[in-house]
Motif scaffolding. Structure first.
Motif, PDB file in Angstrom:
ATOM      1  N   GLU A 600     -35.596 -14.149  33.935  1.00 18.03           N
ATOM      2  CA  GLU A 600     -35.016 -13.785  33.048  1.00 18.03           C
ATOM      3  C   GLU A 600     -34.574 -12.324  32.508  1.00 18.03           C
ATOM      4  OE1 GLU A 600     -33.745 -16.328  31.016  1.00 18.03           O
ATOM      5  OE2 GLU A 600     -35.636 -17.998  31.169  1.00 18.03           O
ATOM      6  N   SER A 661     -35.446  11.645  29.208  1.00 17.51           N
ATOM      7  CA  SER A 661     -34.628  10.270  29.389  1.00 17.51           C
ATOM      8  C   SER A 661     -34.468   9.474  30.815  1.00 17.51           C
ATOM      9  CB  SER A 661     -33.587   9.580  28.295  1.00 17.51           C
ATOM     10  OG  SER A 661     -32.776  10.393  27.797  1.00 17.51           O
TER      11      SER A 661
ATOM     12  N   THR B  21     -49.870 -16.851  19.450  1.00 15.92           N
ATOM     13  CA  THR B  21     -50.270 -15.824  19.956  1.00 15.92           C
ATOM     14  C   THR B  21     -51.530 -15.197  20.290  1.00 15.92           C
ATOM     15  OG1 THR B  21     -50.994 -15.028  17.632  1.00 15.92           O
ATOM     16  CG2 THR B  21     -49.168 -14.052  18.039  1.00 15.92           C
ATOM     17  N   ARG B  89     -39.954 -10.564  20.781  1.00 15.73           N
ATOM     18  CA  ARG B  89     -41.024 -11.899  21.318  1.00 15.73           C
ATOM     19  C   ARG B  89     -41.116 -12.679  20.946  1.00 15.73           C
ATOM     20  NH1 ARG B  89     -46.861 -12.560  23.791  1.00 15.73           N
ATOM     21  NH2 ARG B  89     -46.141 -15.014  25.183  1.00 15.73           N
ATOM     22  N   ARG B  92     -38.160 -15.060  20.024  1.00 19.46           N
ATOM     23  CA  ARG B  92     -37.532 -15.841  20.595  1.00 19.46           C
ATOM     24  C   ARG B  92     -38.072 -17.156  20.447  1.00 19.46           C
ATOM     25  NH1 ARG B  92     -36.738 -11.224  24.476  1.00 19.46           N
ATOM     26  NH2 ARG B  92     -38.940 -11.167  25.393  1.00 19.46           N
ATOM     27  N   ARG B 114     -32.495 -15.286  28.526  1.00 21.70           N
ATOM     28  CA  ARG B 114     -33.682 -15.366  27.375  1.00 21.70           C
ATOM     29  C   ARG B 114     -33.311 -13.512  26.480  1.00 21.70           C
ATOM     30  NH1 ARG B 114     -37.132 -18.871  26.568  1.00 21.70           N
ATOM     31  NH2 ARG B 114     -38.521 -17.152  25.395  1.00 21.70           N
ATOM     32  N   THR B 115     -32.031 -13.344  27.207  1.00 25.97           N
ATOM     33  CA  THR B 115     -32.274 -12.150  26.606  1.00 25.97           C
ATOM     34  C   THR B 115     -30.551 -11.782  26.150  1.00 25.97           C
ATOM     35  OG1 THR B 115     -30.745 -11.321  28.569  1.00 25.97           O
ATOM     36  CG2 THR B 115     -33.389 -10.261  28.620  1.00 25.97           C
ATOM     37  N   GLU B 152     -32.700  -3.897  24.107  1.00 27.80           N
ATOM     38  CA  GLU B 152     -34.230  -2.874  23.632  1.00 27.80           C
ATOM     39  C   GLU B 152     -33.905  -1.683  22.718  1.00 27.80           C
ATOM     40  OE1 GLU B 152     -37.259  -2.961  26.901  1.00 27.80           O
ATOM     41  OE2 GLU B 152     -35.281  -3.865  28.744  1.00 27.80           O
ATOM     42  N   ARG B 188     -28.899   4.852  33.092  1.00 28.85           N
ATOM     43  CA  ARG B 188     -30.531   4.435  34.356  1.00 28.85           C
ATOM     44  C   ARG B 188     -31.630   5.384  33.133  1.00 28.85           C
ATOM     45  NH1 ARG B 188     -33.147   3.326  38.433  1.00 28.85           N
ATOM     46  NH2 ARG B 188     -33.474   5.706  38.673  1.00 28.85           N
ATOM     47  N   ARG B 189     -31.250   5.574  31.710  1.00 20.46           N
ATOM     48  CA  ARG B 189     -31.867   5.941  30.965  1.00 20.46           C
ATOM     49  C   ARG B 189     -33.208   5.315  30.025  1.00 20.46           C
ATOM     50  NH1 ARG B 189     -30.179  11.060  29.941  1.00 20.46           N
ATOM     51  NH2 ARG B 189     -28.248  11.691  31.312  1.00 20.46           N
ATOM     52  N   ASP B 190     -34.367   5.986  29.800  1.00 18.73           N
ATOM     53  CA  ASP B 190     -35.018   4.930  29.379  1.00 18.73           C
ATOM     54  C   ASP B 190     -35.122   5.917  28.030  1.00 18.73           C
ATOM     55  OD1 ASP B 190     -37.234   3.745  27.386  1.00 18.73           O
ATOM     56  OD2 ASP B 190     -38.718   4.866  29.142  1.00 18.73           O
ATOM     57  N   SER B 192     -36.535   5.437  25.426  1.00 21.80           N
ATOM     58  CA  SER B 192     -37.684   5.223  24.354  1.00 21.80           C
ATOM     59  C   SER B 192     -38.176   6.951  24.028  1.00 21.80           C
ATOM     60  CB  SER B 192     -39.117   4.592  24.544  1.00 21.80           C
ATOM     61  OG  SER B 192     -39.153   4.710  25.875  1.00 21.80           O
ATOM     62  N   VAL B 193     -38.122   7.579  25.070  1.00 18.14           N
ATOM     63  CA  VAL B 193     -39.131   8.967  24.537  1.00 18.14           C
ATOM     64  C   VAL B 193     -37.656   9.778  24.105  1.00 18.14           C
ATOM     65  CG1 VAL B 193     -40.191   8.862  26.980  1.00 18.14           C
ATOM     66  CG2 VAL B 193     -37.377  10.520  26.476  1.00 18.14           C
ATOM     67  N   LEU B 194     -36.871   9.555  23.396  1.00 16.68           N
ATOM     68  CA  LEU B 194     -36.063  10.274  22.481  1.00 16.68           C
ATOM     69  C   LEU B 194     -35.967  10.297  20.860  1.00 16.68           C
ATOM     70  CD1 LEU B 194     -32.682  10.025  24.559  1.00 16.68           C
ATOM     71  CD2 LEU B 194     -33.749  12.070  24.507  1.00 16.68           C
ATOM     72  N   SER B 195     -35.671  11.304  20.765  1.00 10.99           N
ATOM     73  CA  SER B 195     -36.799  11.148  19.573  1.00 10.99           C
ATOM     74  C   SER B 195     -35.042  10.948  19.179  1.00 10.99           C
ATOM     75  CB  SER B 195     -36.150  13.393  18.602  1.00 10.99           C
ATOM     76  OG  SER B 195     -35.206  13.796  18.621  1.00 10.99           O
ATOM     77  N   GLU B 198     -32.255  12.800  18.831  1.00  9.85           N
ATOM     78  CA  GLU B 198     -31.710  13.242  20.307  1.00  9.85           C
ATOM     79  C   GLU B 198     -31.026  11.939  20.987  1.00  9.85           C
ATOM     80  OE1 GLU B 198     -34.937  16.167  22.480  1.00  9.85           O
ATOM     81  OE2 GLU B 198     -35.699  14.149  22.097  1.00  9.85           O
ATOM     82  N   GLN B 202     -27.015  11.218  21.630  1.00 10.60           N
ATOM     83  CA  GLN B 202     -26.432  10.762  22.541  1.00 10.60           C
ATOM     84  C   GLN B 202     -25.411   9.723  22.453  1.00 10.60           C
ATOM     85  OE1 GLN B 202     -27.344  10.444  26.240  1.00 10.60           O
ATOM     86  NE2 GLN B 202     -29.481  11.840  26.094  1.00 10.60           N
TER      87      GLN B 202
END
Lengths: 793, 218
Positions: A600, A661, B21, B89, B92, B114-115, B152, B188-190, B192-195, B198, B202
């Motif tokens: 998925e 990031s 759950t 989740r 969904r 599913r996304t 995400e 190519r970034r994640d 979640s580490v940015l405030s 920040e 972007q």
């Protein structure tokens, strides 16, 4: 002068022990399923073949394991059969050349080798009955029989080394009863009804375990459900003193519905010609897709060809959508004439598991007919027909070949890559490295000091090693030895550190130049074990690193040996990752370990771990994760499917070489929930058009040699030559994969796996062999082994 | 959190699949799942009727409109809040249930994995004030939500809210181009580490880049 007339013998001495070993190997080798599975198959096959009524009326078969009062005995008795009829001293010598023992001489046939029981059953070769001796630790069986004419008979057969011991004549009547009582200490009573019984003395552990844990009954149901369904046949398995269990049609089949209902999707056809104008027909073709939440157990999956009520082997289907792979099952029955044609073409292998010569008729026509009907079924289910454009065809064939390879390698016991069983035992890292100007761009007169190398032993054995640290430049060669060589004994689970080292960039170091500082670790024989290098750019500009960091999974304890299967309630434990900074800048990263649902679009399932770490220039740090737990609550939507365990490193600060990031490295390890087969040798297959002179295929490493992609050259003449024949093209792709598999195993240093597959002596080291031997004794035989398993299916 | 949702039933109405759950679900959870199932069917029937009355479904059968899907999202939001269905989740599971009940048929759309979930997009849309949400076409919203880089990142919606508030008009092509630039920036970034500051910087940089690019065109 008249020549002497030598005396002839009519039968050569036979090493029976070797013959039994060969039979054991046959049943333990793919596509057979082990001795226990083969035992029930052969025993019932013999019994069914001797049934009195063609309709199977009154026929039964009973397995009983006796565990008390003496050595274990496994009795296997048929009822409603003719018994071992015929003359007890039948004169085989009176038979004409090529004449078989007549069908009604059942005793004589039973007591001969390579003479099948005759009659109506699926037995063909008369070789399978030797499995009864294989299944005994002493290679000893007794047999007794009450014939339809009322005689009671008893015999014995023991095969050891060059001895094949059997009574010259079976005992009869009271003598037979007394002997049975004597050899079984009265635990087995004479048969009172017509039938035959084999008594396996002291059965091997595999058989005992299978009978006791229910696998044996499952195997009976998987193989013989058609007899149970169509003929109301009774087969039971009993472990004394527990009550017996009757074999039934597996409930996983959902009652084998003939029409789609309640989430079961069904395709049923009768009397299908296997080719235009062919006299041969498939009698029944029944394909079923279970509802998603009612997945059949793995051994029942696939479309199985049955002959005379017995499951023979799975028919390879192409283009099975991934979401149906765990839900599709069914069977194919042939009309008797077609069954005979298949047998005459010798396309059923001699253990009755799978097929041989699959590119010949009639098997090939059977497969193509089943495939065409399967595609029709797919269309009715709303799936796109498997692609026929050249690109789609190649993709589909490659996926099929990949699945086949995985199945074959799994069966041959070649471990998947994710198991971590051969993970490197040593780690080497540089520590406390700092540069005068903040990067590895250095100047004449600079001093790089205060760093050490750290050597870790992750294995379970102490290691005697020798290590050294040197600096060198490409043209100048060795410049200086900073440390060693020094012998060192690194205990299991321990580590060693060099003293604090320094590089004084004085006149000995050529400028401008790229200086390598290398720590090398060798074993007592001087063989390189591990090496790590960092570079200094003396009076030159450093290049931007191509790869900033890397992550490797070094070790993990998997719940199933050599498999990446994880069931609900199980965990992958003690994971050890290695994160390497490949730059000269300190690296602050967040490491996140997550599970993702592969099918998925890698939808995140669970965050397993998240931590911030700092990795020094060129440093390698270990990251321990206690466990990845797989619970039904967390993974219920996934069912049986592939999950990617992904660790990625994200930059927490901006630097000249990366931004905050940015994902600096990523590592994926696949595991499969509640399923085994798809363990994946090659991660992916891609295609290249490198031209006619380029290699037919290449195995391309990624992730520091941990993962591999197969690249197939679709412009090579050998590939193009298969254009008119889809089956041949599929076979071609498989053969390329098989060839590259051996290369990958060599490149990954999987010496033990190679040695096992090539059947080398224990003290032989693959990596010490001459190139000639490596080809001749390892490369070729393993490729042949894989291909034999593939074509022999 | 204790939650159970019936995602599929058999033809005889017995439960085929229940997500929960904790496994297995308690009796109380199962009872609550039955209640939710009843509410869901009622709500979808009512919603469909009311949308038909308003004439919104006619549009949906042609192309779909942001008003329609906003209304759907609003109704779904009520259920999510009432049953405290927290997190993507568990939502969904709710969308799976909606796909399998014989109600609200005209509101369903073909699954795209599913996304890329139609009802999730409706739900996300309804988290915006209506006057802001309806300032862009549904297709732009889908384009934005489809983007893997914002899917995400829950804070993406907050930034977009700010943007819509600050811009008088948002051109359809410009917004699509912005989504493309943003994707290429943060592929190519994640994040979640940015405030938040920040992260928004972007997004803003991608927006400004788009404006420059569009402005540079004759």
């Amino acid at each position: 002068m008249k020549a002497v007339t030598p005396e002839y013998i009519t039968s050569a001495p036979v090493n029976w022990g070797h013959l039994l070993d060969g039979i054991l190997t046959d049943y333990e080798s793919f596509p057979a399923k082990g001795v226990a599975h083969g035992l029930q198959k052969e025993a019932i096959q013999n019994g069914w073949g001797a049934r009195k009524s063609k309709s199977g009326k009154g026929w039964s078969f009973e397995f009983r394991l006796l565990t008390t009062g003496g050595p274990r005995l496994l009795t296997m008795a048929d009822g409603g059969t003719t018994g071992l009829t015929g003359d007890k001293n039948f004169d085989r010598a009176a038979l004409k050349h090529g004449e078989p023992i007549p069908d009604d001489q059942r005793l004589a046939r039973f007591e001969s080798v390579y003479e099948s029981g005759g009659g109506e059953g699926p037995g063909l070769f008369g070789r399978g009955k030797l499995i009864f001796n294989v299944a005994s630790k002493q290679h000893l069986i007794y047999y007794d029989s009450r014939t339809e004419t009322g005689e009671y008979r008893f015999g014995e057969r023991q095969i050891q080394d060059r001895e094949y011991r059997q009574y010259r004549e079976v005992l009869e009547g009271k003598n037979a009863e007394d002997k049975l009582a004597e050899v079984t200490s009265g635990r087995v009573k004479p048969l009172t009804k017509t039938g035959t019984r084999i008594i396996i003395v002291d059965p091997i552990d595999e058989v005992v375990e299978a009978v006791e844990n229910g696998d044996f009954l499952n195997a009976v149901e998987e193989t013989w459900w058609e007899l149970i369904l169509r003929y109301d046949a009774t087969v039971s398995v009993e472990v004394e003193p527990s009550p017996s269990n009757a074999a039934a049609v597996p409930s996983d089949f959902g009652g084998l519905p003939q029409k789609s209902r309640d989430g079961w999707k069904v395709y049923y056809r009768e009397n299908i010609p296997i080719d235009d104008g062919s006299p041969y027909r498939i009698k029944h073709l029944h394909l079923i897709v279970s509802p998603p939440e009612k997945l059949p157990r793995a051994d029942l999956l696939g479309v199985v060809l049955h002959r005379r009520g017995m499951a023979i082997g799975t028919i390879r289907l192409s283009g099975v959508p991934s979401d149906l792979q765990q839900r599709l099952f069914g069977y194919v029955d042939l009309e008797p004439k077609l069954e005979d044609a298949l047998v005459e073409a010798r396309q059923e292998n001699n253990t009755h598991y799978g097929f041989a010569y699959t590119t010949r008729v009639p098997y090939r026509q059977i497969r193509q007919t089943v495939q065409a009907n399967f595609e029709d079924f797919l269309g009715r289910l709303g799936y796109k027909k498997p692609g026929t454009s050249p690109e789609e065809q190649v993709k589909r064939l490659a996926e099929d070949a990949q699945r086949e390879l995985n199945t074959v390698l799994n069966a041959l016991g070649v471990p998947g890559f994710g198991g971590g069983t051969d993970a490197a035992q040593l780690t080497l890292s540089v520590e406390n490295l700092a540069f005068p100007s903040g990067t590895n761009e250095v100047h004449r007169g600079d001093l790089v000091s205060g760093f050490n190398f750290h050597l870790g032993n992750l294995g379970r054995k102490d290691q005697k090693l020798r290590w050294s640290v040197r600096t060198a430049e490409r043209d100048t060669g060795l410049i200086e030895t900073l440390f060693g060589p020094e012998d060192i004994d690194v205990k299991a689970g321990s580590y060693a550190l060099t003293p604090s080292l320094e590089i004084n960039l004085d006149g000995r170091y050529p400028a401008p130049g790229r200086v390598a500082c290398t720590c090398e670790v060798v074993d007592v024989d001087g063989k390189l074990k591990i090496r790590r290098t960092f570079h200094l750019y003396l009076e030159i500009t450093r290049p931007k690193p191509k790869e900033l960091a890397s992550i490797q999974l070094m070790m993990a304890e998997w719940p199933h040996h050599d498999s990446s299967r994880v069931n609900y309630g199980e965990s992958i434990k003690n994971l050890l990752y290695q994160v390497e900074n490949r730059t000269s800048l300190p690296m602050k990263v967040r490491l996140r370990l997550r599970t993702l649902w592969a099918k998925e679009s890698n939808t995140p399932i669970k965050e397993i771990d998240s931590r911030d770490v700092e990795v020094g220039p060129f440093q390698v740090i270990p990251i321990k994760v206690p466990a990845v737990e797989v619970t039904e609550a967390d993974y219920q939507e996934v069912g049986r499917d592939k999950v990617n365990l992904r660790m990625h490193a994200t930059a927490l600060e901006d630097t000249p070489d990366w931004d905050k990031s940015e994902k600096l490295a990523e590592q994926n390890t696949a595991f499969w929930i509640e399923m085994d087969p798809d363990y994946g040798f090659f991660d992916a297959i891609e295609y290249n058009k490198e031209g006619r002179e380029a290699p037919r295929s290449r195995a391309v490493a990624s992730d520091a040699g941990k993962r591999w992609t197969l690249s197939i050259n679709i412009t090579h003449p050998a590939y193009e030559n298969t254009a008119d024949d889809e089956d041949r093209r599929g076979d071609y792709i498989f053969e390329e994969m098989a060839r590259q598999t051996v290369y990958v195993l060599i490149a990954m240093g999987k010496g033990d796996v190679l040695a096992r597959q090539a059947d080398l002596d224990k003290d032989e080291d693959v990596f010490e062999m001459t190139p000639e031997d490596l080809f001749k004794r390892v490369g070729f035989p393993i490729t042949d082994h894989i291909l034999a398993a593939y074509y022999g299916r | 959190m204790e939650l159970a949702i019936i995602t599929e039933r058999n033809a005889d109405s017995t439960v085929r699949t229940m997500r929960s759950t904790t496994q297995p679900p308690t009796e109380a959870m199962a009872a609550q799942a039955e209640q939710l199932d009843i509410d869901l069917r009622t709500k979808m029937d009512e919603l469909e009727r009311s949308l038909r009355k308003k004439g919104l479904l006619e549009k949906a059968n042609r192309k779909g409109s942001v008003q329609l899907w906003y209304a759907v999202g609003n109704a779904l939001s009520d259920i999510v809040d009432r049953y405290e269905i927290r997190g993507p989740r568990y939502r969904r599971w709710l969308w799976d249930a909606l796909d399998n009940i014989p109600a609200g048929e005209d509101l369903k759309r073909a699954r795209r994995g599913r996304t890329r979930l139609h009802f999730e997009y409706c739900y996300r849309l309804a988290q915006f004030p209506e006057d802001l949400a309806t300032r862009m076409n549904w297709s732009e919203w889908v384009y934005f939500f489809d983007s893997p880089t914002v899917r995400e990142e829950p804070r993406a919606d907050a930034w977009l809210k700010r943007l819509i508030e600050s811009e008088t008009t948002i051109d359809r092509r410009a917004f699509r181009r912005f989504s493309e630039i943003l994707n290429s920036h943060i592929k190519r970034r994640d994040t979640s580490v940015l405030s938040e500051d920040e992260l928004f910087a972007q997004y803003q940089a991608a927006w400004e880049e788009m404006k420059e690019e569009v402005g540079a065109k004759p």
